[in-house]
Design a protein around this motif. Structure first.
Motif, PDB file in Angstrom:
ATOM      1  N   GLU A 198     -60.603 -58.142  37.750  1.00 25.10           N
ATOM      2  CA  GLU A 198     -59.199 -58.094  38.134  1.00 25.10           C
ATOM      3  C   GLU A 198     -58.920 -56.737  38.772  1.00 25.10           C
ATOM      4  N   VAL A 247     -57.296 -53.263  39.519  1.00 30.11           N
ATOM      5  CA  VAL A 247     -56.671 -52.428  38.500  1.00 30.11           C
ATOM      6  C   VAL A 247     -55.246 -52.030  38.879  1.00 30.11           C
ATOM      7  N   SER A 248     -55.075 -51.721  40.153  1.00 28.61           N
ATOM      8  CA  SER A 248     -53.795 -51.112  40.520  1.00 28.61           C
ATOM      9  C   SER A 248     -52.689 -52.146  40.681  1.00 28.61           C
ATOM     10  N   ILE A 249     -51.474 -51.729  40.391  1.00 30.07           N
ATOM     11  CA  ILE A 249     -50.332 -52.642  40.388  1.00 30.07           C
ATOM     12  C   ILE A 249     -50.033 -53.164  41.783  1.00 30.07           C
ATOM     13  N   SER A 254     -48.480 -64.219  36.099  1.00 31.99           N
ATOM     14  CA  SER A 254     -48.742 -64.265  34.664  1.00 31.99           C
ATOM     15  C   SER A 254     -47.454 -64.430  33.889  1.00 31.99           C
ATOM     16  N   VAL A 255     -46.402 -63.825  34.408  1.00 35.14           N
ATOM     17  CA  VAL A 255     -45.109 -63.997  33.753  1.00 35.14           C
ATOM     18  C   VAL A 255     -44.687 -65.453  33.848  1.00 35.14           C
ATOM     19  N   ALA A 277     -46.598 -67.452  31.573  1.00 30.90           N
ATOM     20  CA  ALA A 277     -46.203 -67.267  30.176  1.00 30.90           C
ATOM     21  C   ALA A 277     -44.971 -68.099  29.861  1.00 30.90           C
ATOM     22  N   SER A 308     -42.937 -56.746  30.844  1.00 25.16           N
ATOM     23  CA  SER A 308     -42.138 -56.742  32.065  1.00 25.16           C
ATOM     24  C   SER A 308     -40.983 -55.746  31.942  1.00 25.16           C
ATOM     25  N   PHE A 331     -42.224 -52.263  32.535  1.00 24.49           N
ATOM     26  CA  PHE A 331     -42.507 -52.102  33.956  1.00 24.49           C
ATOM     27  C   PHE A 331     -41.210 -51.883  34.736  1.00 24.49           C
ATOM     28  N   GLU A 362     -40.263 -48.417  36.686  1.00 21.91           N
ATOM     29  CA  GLU A 362     -40.026 -48.547  38.128  1.00 21.91           C
ATOM     30  C   GLU A 362     -38.666 -47.930  38.475  1.00 21.91           C
ATOM     31  N   ALA A 417     -41.327 -60.344  29.129  1.00 26.40           N
ATOM     32  CA  ALA A 417     -42.613 -61.050  29.059  1.00 26.40           C
ATOM     33  C   ALA A 417     -43.719 -60.071  28.668  1.00 26.40           C
ATOM     34  N   TRP A 436     -47.357 -58.907  29.005  1.00 27.67           N
ATOM     35  CA  TRP A 436     -48.405 -59.068  30.003  1.00 27.67           C
ATOM     36  C   TRP A 436     -49.734 -59.407  29.350  1.00 27.67           C
ATOM     37  N   ASN A 437     -50.609 -59.891  30.220  1.00 29.50           N
ATOM     38  CA  ASN A 437     -51.945 -60.234  29.733  1.00 29.50           C
ATOM     39  C   ASN A 437     -52.766 -58.993  29.411  1.00 29.50           C
ATOM     40  N   THR A 438     -52.500 -57.920  30.162  1.00 29.73           N
ATOM     41  CA  THR A 438     -53.289 -56.709  29.914  1.00 29.73           C
ATOM     42  C   THR A 438     -52.377 -55.493  29.795  1.00 29.73           C
ATOM     43  N   LYS A 488     -51.611 -51.693  30.880  1.00 32.38           N
ATOM     44  CA  LYS A 488     -51.868 -50.859  32.053  1.00 32.38           C
ATOM     45  C   LYS A 488     -51.546 -49.404  31.731  1.00 32.38           C
ATOM     46  N   GLN A 518     -51.160 -47.057  36.913  1.00 35.08           N
ATOM     47  CA  GLN A 518     -51.575 -48.344  37.491  1.00 35.08           C
ATOM     48  C   GLN A 518     -50.360 -49.176  37.916  1.00 35.08           C
ATOM     49  N   VAL A 519     -49.171 -48.761  37.484  1.00 32.74           N
ATOM     50  CA  VAL A 519     -47.998 -49.534  37.889  1.00 32.74           C
ATOM     51  C   VAL A 519     -47.026 -48.742  38.767  1.00 32.74           C
TER      52      VAL A 519
END
Lengths: 166, 209, 302, 326, 667
Positions: A143, A145-147, A157-158, A161, D71, D74, D78, D145, D147-149, D151, D155-156
């Motif tokens: 996957e 890595v960076s957003i 994924s949201v 979910a 979420s 994030f 942001e 939500a 997330w699956n992983t 970070k 990374q965001v």
């Protein structure tokens, strides 16, 4: 990235980064060439003077950059041009292997082979064998890595979910 | 034969089957056919080569050259007693015994095994016996064999048979296993496989020609 | 070590004496043999000539049955006295491993008959068991009537040493010699100990098969052997039962007892002749230790 | 001139980083004197809408601790990125993923299943799961939500500086604040800590063998630890040689081996891989079996070498098919 | 050294040159497509293709681009760097740029020669080019260091190859240490009677060379000695030689045989190694009359004094020069040499490994080497070919390829047995008049005058049967076979199996690497082939060099060789050593490790890992440092440095990372 390499259909051509030591395995690969032994073209060789130079970071980097497998080639135990470099590789590899398994990187994706300078045929065999094995395993999609690149994925994924309702 | 008929002996390339060698190399054990250097170790060691129409070495050369008809109708493979002397000493690792087995099977499949020649008959009788009973009984087998090939010989052998029987070494009664159906299922499941494969092979051979 | 016993068809027929003596000897040595239940033909030589795959399937069924019957026993061997059976069983194991294609097919076939083989069976020849598991020293301690002075031509034949067996040297096998020495016998050193006896040819093309057997007997007797010891039902049959016919075919007729090595073991252990199937022999084996053989013979070692 | 405005925010973390701010003790008064703390949910009652009302870059600097896992986190970071001039990843979790980052060995499904169904202590016969949105008589209610992983912060969003440590040592925080106030900041992207490994300042360095050879690995509870001697030489998996200094050698002084919370030096991309390489290279054997035996004493290599940095590692997370990888 | 400064400023400008190598590359790799691709890569300002880039005009292309200021770094996509890296580094330097601003992509040995599919080959070539481009962009200017070369040479092995190399080098005025493990030099050749195809006497041509070695002022001959340790590198090897005790002082002994005459053993009764057990010697002995040095030695295994301590020591009394010294101890000599030549020879195949030929079982089965001794006038029978019982053979069978061309023993052809067999056939027929049968698979007579020799044998009436012998045995089928050895083989030209009774069987045994070859190669750090022969650097273009600079190969240690080939190779090895010495210095690859002081925490991880002790730790400043002269550039320490403070020139982390990114990211 070219689609010739990474397609999920039956024509999947795995990409392998091979780290070969200058004195044994790289020479063996040269020998395979001189002897015109054709083999699977899936590995790209990165030459190091000794397999002992192999920092585990290189292996992870190769996987991160899209390799489906990593091959490490060094001199046979006891035959290292630098006396013991290959033993040190072995030590690291032994531990790294456990870590890779934990991370879900299958055993056959990262392989270490002792190949002497005279064993061109072994280069051929190992390359073919590994390519076959990786074809069976399929691509290793790490996957991103960076957003920036995964923003979409995060949204997916949201959304996914939200679908998981009990 | 008149001398001038010598031209008959020329083998024309068109009479050969170039796919034959591949047919043999594709069987497990036949892989090294092309490694042969014609040294003759196999034939020298073979206790039966003096009785063969072609020595094992020659058979290998003929297979490679595509002498399919001559090889399959030759007696050589039927004289092979599978003692493996050739196989273990071959300097190039050619599994000659396995190649002999392969030519036996091909000869039977193509229906060109020597007629009224006892060995293929024995093999087939043996095969049938085992297929139906799971075991073979030597007495019955030998009797059937002689009846099929040379009934007179059966008489000649009667004394030996009688003696064996009197010492409890010859059972005429057929011996069989208990779970015959299990065995039947086992062997049947391979037949399906074989039919599919042989069809494919025939198709393949057709293409090659 | 636990042992299952795979007799094969011949040991129930022409090789009855082999079965008699093997069972008695193993019993006498306190090595219990348990016959494999519902075993079938091994798929040997003749069968192999028709369909190799089916031959493997037959063998595989035996192996699967053995594994099942030996269930939960850690260390067990499938004792296979017949050389042809021994070879086919071992060959099957090798092929199942070496050629995944064959392995897969046989696996599926076994499955269709509700069988399964996990590759755990060790196929053993009684020579291997006696010389290597039991040991010749221990065997010697069971000897009551040493075969002192007896000169034995140990005849191994082909299929227990070639090409797959691992318990002895392919070129120069010695297990039977060592066993004979443990019994107190002497053995001749001859070049033909692994040369083919003619196999089933004796039954099919008798002229050829018999000649092969004749060559062996002639050489054994030339070197002064008193008896030929064999380890295969077909070898024994070929070498023994045609001696009369040989005398009609060849000038220098030979009459020499041909026994199973296990019969000699039992004999030295003092087991009754009947339990060893001695009465089934065509050429009777007699041995009186007092009359030590002094026949010539160049290559004799003790 | 008004005082610079500062924000603090807390994402996936244990709260220790907030404590670290409080650990400034009386110094915090100096901080308060120098800056206006505008946003600090753990201490002050500010709402998201208050932040939304700020102009872009109105906050001079935001300190964000914790990894990014949901979420909501994030969205907040942001938002803070937009409103902040400088944005600083504060502590191991936002820097490298931290302890919460070890969740990347699993995926969301298995974590939820464990927390709400399988764990020994869970009593949930109806099998209730947290819902992200649900219709109630009053209307639709939503939750962030998961997330699956996990970070890391960078990374965001774009991160300007990093304050490493679990939690960042007070000294480093003070220095960082000083540098910000004085406008004497290094190149963007720098880690605000010394760039040498901990061995440099280790109080036990005298006793480190010149040619270390590791024949056996032990865990701290298995031995009586010598308080003077090099911990690695005692068989303990001390990661000081691979870990950035600046922590004040807290663990080593406390007679515990370094576990690597400060992360790697600037020349190392993947902390775990490099630490593993250093440790494994020193195994004192050339025999394949013996090497494996010695290394088998390292109970959990992944958890050990990536204790604080799994999300920042090159592999980033486990890729087991049953966990949604590949 | 006139290495120019780093002339780059700012962004690298890379030139990519893709070689066709005639059709060697172009037939499989779409060169034009690769060039087009290279142009699209970062930093690439020039991309060209050329038929043979290694040619002068090819190199000129690169130099001109550098001179024109178009590029400052070079990537050549052609053959293996082991082949031409040096060439192109030189070209880069000649163009006026640092030679290490160069990287090679191996698209011949690793691509065109080994790939079936054209499209895949092109793809792989592109990946390798991208790797090289990304990497070279991170290269730093480097300088080679020069180290003087010690002018002395060590030669290991005193057979004909070692002798010839020693004399060649010594004649040029250089000092040679010749180390031989046996008590005498001469090797296998000293055991032969005649040599093929000229049939001149081996002793007549060898002994003068042996004495020349003994008397040469520039040669230090250490027989009965073995090399025990080798350190250092090209130009500066440090070698330890173990001199085994002979118990006879080499300086004092004059080889008068008095001690041997007077030994308490009146009769020789111990196996004579030189005659391969065909004769006996005493505990004190001289291997053979022309032994060099002509010095007696005592075998402690059989000497009564050593075994019991109660000998009358008649030898001591007999020696007027008081040369016998029971107290003599092993001695370790330490020498410094600049170049080494290995001429450690071969051993013959052990014929007992093929039991069906009866060697060791039937007394009249001999190896070819044993027959060499039997036909030798100074051998145990005075040159008469005799059976074990002393009788004369009337028929002799010579079996070729024993232990050669056979997957059960050795796969390779031993190359000289055919000719040796023909020679022995001739000599046996000449001496005994016996019928001689050669059993062969193929007659390999490819050498000057060899085929003519074969013709001669055919005319002499020697029988040739084409068929590999199945067995040699004593079982008989006919009366004339009684008491004989029967050779059974298929006469493949006639197609029948033949049984031929003979009195004597000669096994033409093949050659194998000497028993200690494996130790030797480890000690000297050279590679060997699958079979154990020492591996040359290139099978065609560097047949006497090894992968370890400064070490060359001579004679059969590299593979089966007859005398002319061994001598030719010895000459080549000597020339190589002399070239190195005359140059006077070596340039060391600059790929050494270095510590970035500002980052080193003094953790000492690296110190333990260096096999050459090139890294030291200083407690004063708590830093490790690398001694560049000792570092050989393996990079093991770099991989382990936990804080990335150690790096390796030409193989920095960054360079390798970039190469990985390069090979993965652009195709």
């Amino acid at each position: 990235m070219s689609d010739i390499n990474k397609s999920d259909n039956g024509n999947f051509e795995p990409r392998i980064v091979a780290f070969f030591c200058n004195w044994c395995t790289y020479t063996a690969a040269d020998l395979a060439g001189t002897a015109r032994m054709t083999y699977a073209p899936n590995a790209r060789v990165v030459r190091v003077m000794c397999s002992g130079r192999l920092d585990p970071q290189f292996i992870l980097m190769a996987l991160r950059e899209g390799a489906d497998g990593v091959l490490i080639g060094g001199c046979h135990p006891g035959d290292c041009h630098y006396q013991e470099g290959n033993y040190k590789t072995l030590r690291r590899f032994t531990l790294l292997k456990r870590l890779l398994l934990d991370m879900g990187i299958e055993d056959k994706r990262v392989r270490m082979e002792w190949i002497a300078a005279s064993e061109g045929d072994r280069v051929q065999r190992v390359m073919n064998e590994m390519t076959e094995q990786l074809k069976k395993l399929g691509p290793l999609h790490l996957e991103p890595v960076s957003i920036d690149t995964i923003h979409k994925k995060v949204e997916e994924s949201v959304a996914q979910a939200e679908g998981v309702k009990i | 034969m008149p001398v001038w008929r010598g031209w008959d002996k020329i083998k024309y390339q068109a009479q050969l089957d170039p796919a034959f060698a591949e047919e043999v190399t594709s069987i497990p054990g036949g892989e090294k056919l092309f490694d042969c250097i014609q040294c003759g170790t196999c034939s020298g060691l073979c206790p039966l080569s003096p009785y063969m129409d072609f020595t094992p070495r020659k058979i290998i050369a003929m297979i490679r050259a595509g002498f399919k008809g001559e090889v399959l109708s030759s007696h050589t493979c039927w004289l092979c007693a599978s003692c493996y002397a050739c196989t273990v000493e071959c300097p190039k690792g050619v599994k000659i015994t396995e190649i002999m087995y392969a030519t036996k099977r091909l000869a039977i499949r193509e229906g060109v095994s020597p007629k009224r020649f006892a060995i293929p008959v024995l093999a087939e009788e043996f095969f049938r016996d085992v297929e139906s009973n799971g075991r073979n009984s030597e007495g019955r087998l030998i009797m059937k064999l002689y009846l099929k090939t040379n009934p007179f010989k059966a008489l000649k052998q009667a004394t030996l048979g009688l003696r064996l029987w009197s010492q409890g070494r010859l059972g005429i009664r057929s011996d069989s296993i208990k779970r015959k159906s299990e065995l039947k299922t086992l062997l049947k499941s391979l037949e399906k496989e074989r039919m599919v494969r042989s069809r494919r092979e025939t198709a393949h051979a057709g293409e090659a020609k | 070590m636990n042992y299952l016993y795979f007799p094969g068809c011949s040991l129930k027929g022409t090789g009855r004496a082999y079965e008699d003596s093997i069972l008695s000897v193993f019993k006498g040595l306190q090595l219990p043999l348990e016959e494999l239940d519902d075993w079938n033909c091994c798929g040997a030589t003749s069968y192999m000539a028709i369909s190799e795959m089916k031959a493997f399937a037959l063998s595989a069924r035996n192996l699967a049955l053995a594994e099942k019957q030996a269930h939960s026993r850690e260390n067990f061997g499938l004792v296979t006295p017949c050389a042809a059976c021994y070879l086919v069983l071992v060959k099957t194991q090798k092929y199942l491993q070496e050629f995944p294609d064959i392995g897969d097919k046989i696996k599926t076939a076994l499955k269709s008959a509700n069988l399964e083989y996990g590759g755990k069976v060790r196929v053993r020849h009684p020579l291997d068991v006696l010389a290597n598991d039991f040991g010749t020293e221990k065997l010697a301690s069971f000897v009551k009537k040493p075969l002192k002075g007896l000169k034995v031509a140990c005849y191994y034949g082909c299929q227990i040493v070639r090409p797959y067996a691992e318990f002895d040297d392919q070129h120069n096998p010695t297990t039977m010699n060592r066993i004979m020495h443990a019994l107190g016998a002497r053995t001749i050193d001859w070049a033909l100990k692994t040369r083919c006896c003619g196999g089933s040819l004796t039954g099919t093309i008798q002229e050829v098969g018999m000649r092969l057997s004749y060559i062996l007997l002639r050489e054994a007797s030339r070197l002064g052997a008193d008896v030929v010891a064999t380890a295969c039902p077909l070898c024994q049959f070929n070498l023994e039962c045609y001696q009369k016919q040989m005398s009609r075919e060849f000038e220098d007729a030979i009459s020499i007892p041909v026994v199973y090595f296990s019969q000699l073991v039992g004999f030295a252990m003092g087991l009754p002749a009947k339990e060893l199937g001695m009465q089934r022999l065509f050429v009777p084996f007699k041995f009186n230790p007092a009359a030590e053989s002094v026949k010539g013979g160049i290559h004799v070692h003790s | 001139m008004s005082k610079p405005k500062v924000g603090f925010y807390w994402c996936a973390a244990c709260g220790g980083c907030e404590e670290a701010v409080v650990d400034l003790h009386e110094e915090i008064l100096n901080v308060v004197a120098a800056v206006d703390i505008l946003f600090w949910p753990v201490a002050l009652d500010f709402k998201r809408e208050d932040v939304e009302k700020l102009h872009e870059r109105e906050l001079a600097v935001s300190f964000i601790n914790g990894a990014i896992r949901s979420s909501e986190q994030f969205e907040m970071v942001e938002l803070l990125r937009k409103k902040s001039g400088l944005l600083i990843a504060f502590g191991s979790c936002s820097h490298l993923g931290g302890i919460p980052g070890l969740a990347n060995l699993f995926n969301r499904e298995s974590i939820l299943a464990n927390s709400y169904k399988e764990a020994f202590s869970v009593e949930n016969p109806q099998g209730f799961y947290p819902q992200e949105s649900i219709q109630v008589p009053e209307g639709k209610v939503t939750l962030p939500a998961l997330w699956n992983t996990v970070k890391t912060l960078d990374q965001v969003i774009d991160v300007d500086y990093y304050l490493p440590g679990c939690p960042p040592p007070v000294e480093l925080i003070k220095e960082a604040l000083g540098a910000i106030l004085a406008g004497k900041l290094p190149e963007k992207g720098a880690v605000l800590a010394p760039d040498k490994a901990l061995c440099e300042v280790c109080p036990r360095k005298e006793s480190k063998p010149e040619k270390p050879q590791l024949r056996e690995f032990k865990r701290p509870h298995e031995i009586v630890i010598d308080t003077e001697k090099c911990l690695l030489a005692q068989g303990l998996l001390c990661l000081g040689s691979a870990t950035r200094s600046g922590c004040g050698s807290a663990c080593v002084n406390g007679n515990m081996p370094c576990t690597g919370c400060m992360g790697p030096t600037s020349r190392v991309l993947d902390y775990g891989a490099k630490a593993l390489s250093a440790i494994a290279s020193l195994v004192g054997s050339n025999d394949e079996k013996e090497i494996a035996a010695i290394l088998s004493k390292i109970a959990d290599p992944t958890g050990t070498f990536y204790r604080y940095s799994l999300p920042a590692s090159l592999l980033h997370r486990a890729y087991k098919p049953e966990q949604g990888g590949k | 050294m006139s290495t120019p400064e780093n002339k780059t400023n700012g962004t690298p400008r890379i030139g990519v040159y893709v070689c066709h190598c005639g059709i060697n590359i172009a037939a499989k790799v779409n060169v034009a497509e690769c060039v087009e691709f290279a142009r699209s890569l970062p930093y690439v300002t020039v991309a060209r293709e050329y038929k043979f880039i290694c040619s002068d005009p090819g190199q000129e292309l690169i130099q001109q681009d550098i001179r024109d200021g178009k590029i400052d770094r070079v990537v050549v996509a052609s053959c293996s760097p082991l082949m031409h890296e040096a060439t192109f580094r030189k070209a880069t330097l000649a163009g006026g740029q640092n030679p290490f601003f160069f990287q090679m992509a191996n698209i011949r040995e690793h691509v065109s020669w080994v790939t079936f599919d054209k499209e895949m080959a092109t793809l792989k070539a592109k990946a390798l080019i991208a790797g090289a481009v990304m990497r070279v962009a991170r290269h730093k200017p480097l300088e080679k260091t020069r180290v003087p070369v010690n002018p002395d040479v060590l030669i290991v092995g005193g057979g004909i190859a070692g002798i010839h190399a020693a004399l060649t080098i010594a004649d040029s005025g250089k000092k040679v240490y010749l180390v031989e493990k046996e008590p005498t030099i001469g090797g296998h050749m000293a055991k032969f009677d005649k040599t093929f195809p000229t049939l001149d006497c081996a002793a007549c041509i060898l002994t003068p060379k042996m004495s020349a070695v003994r008397s040469h002022p520039n040669i230090i001959l250490w027989s009965y000695s073995e090399v025990s340790q080798v350190d250092g590198y090209v130009g500066n090897f440090k070698v330890k030689v173990r001199r085994k005790p002979r118990y006879v002082d080499e300086e004092l002994c004059v080889g008068c045989y008095e001690c041997i005459e007077k030994c308490i053993f009146k009769k020789a009764k111990f196996e004579d190694e030189f005659n391969i057990g065909l004769s006996q010697r005493k505990p004190i002995y001289i291997p053979f009359p022309q032994a060099t040095p002509l010095v007696a030695l005592i075998d402690p295994e059989t000497c009564t004094e050593f075994r019991t301590g109660k000998c009358k020591k008649t030898c001591v009394d007999a020696c007027e020069r008081k040369a016998i010294d029971f107290q003599q101890k092993e001695e370790i000599k330490e020498i410094d040499v600049g170049a080494i030549i290995l001429a450690t020879g071969f051993k013959i195949f052990d014929a007992t490994r093929i039991p069906r030929y009866g060697y060791g079982k039937y007394p009249n089965v001999f190896t070819s080497l044993e027959i060499e001794r039997l036909v030798n006038a100074s051998g145990p029978t005075g040159g008469e070919v005799r059976l074990k019982d002393g009788g004369k053979p009337n028929s002799v069978g010579i079996i070729h390829c024993v232990g050669s061309r056979d997957i059960n023993t050795n796969r390779y052809c031993s190359r000289l047995c055919c000719m040796a067999s023909l020679k022995l056939a001739h000599l046996i027929k000449e001496r005994t008049g016996a019928e001689v049968y050669n059993f062969y698979i193929d007659i390999r007579a490819a050498g000057k005058g060899y085929e003519e020799f074969y013709d001669k044998l055919l005319k002499e009436g020697v029988h040739f049967i084409r068929g590999r012998v199945a067995e040699v045995s004593d079982w008989t089928m006919t009366a004339d076979e009684e008491g004989k050895l029967v050779i059974r083989a298929e006469d493949t030209l006639i197609g029948v199996v033949r049984r031929i009774p003979v009195d004597m069987v000669v096994l033409a045994v093949g050659l194998e690497p000497s028993a200690d070859a494996d130790n030797i190669r480890r000690m000297f750090n050279i590679s060997c082939s699958y079979e154990g022969w020492f591996l040359e650097r290139h099978p065609k273009l560097a047949p006497v060099s090894t992968f370890t600079d400064g070490i060359s190969l001579a004679g059969a240690c590299q593979g089966p060789k007859d005398i002319p080939d061994s001598v030719a190779q010895a000459g080549a090895a000597a020339a190589e050593a002399l070239a190195l010495i005359d140059k006077g210095f070596v340039e060391l690859e600059p790929n050494t490790a270095f510590v970035q002081d500002e980052f080193c925490s003094g953790c000492c991880t690296c110190v333990a890992l260096c096999p050459y002790s090139a890294i030291s730790f200083s407690a004063d400043n708590n830093r490790a440092s690398v001694n560049g002269a000792l570092c050989k550039g393996c990079g093991t320490c770099v991989a382990a440095c936990p804080s990335g403070a150690l790096q390796q020139n030409l193989f920095t982390d960054e360079q390798i990372f970039e190469e990985i990114r390069g090979v993965m990211n652009y195709v």
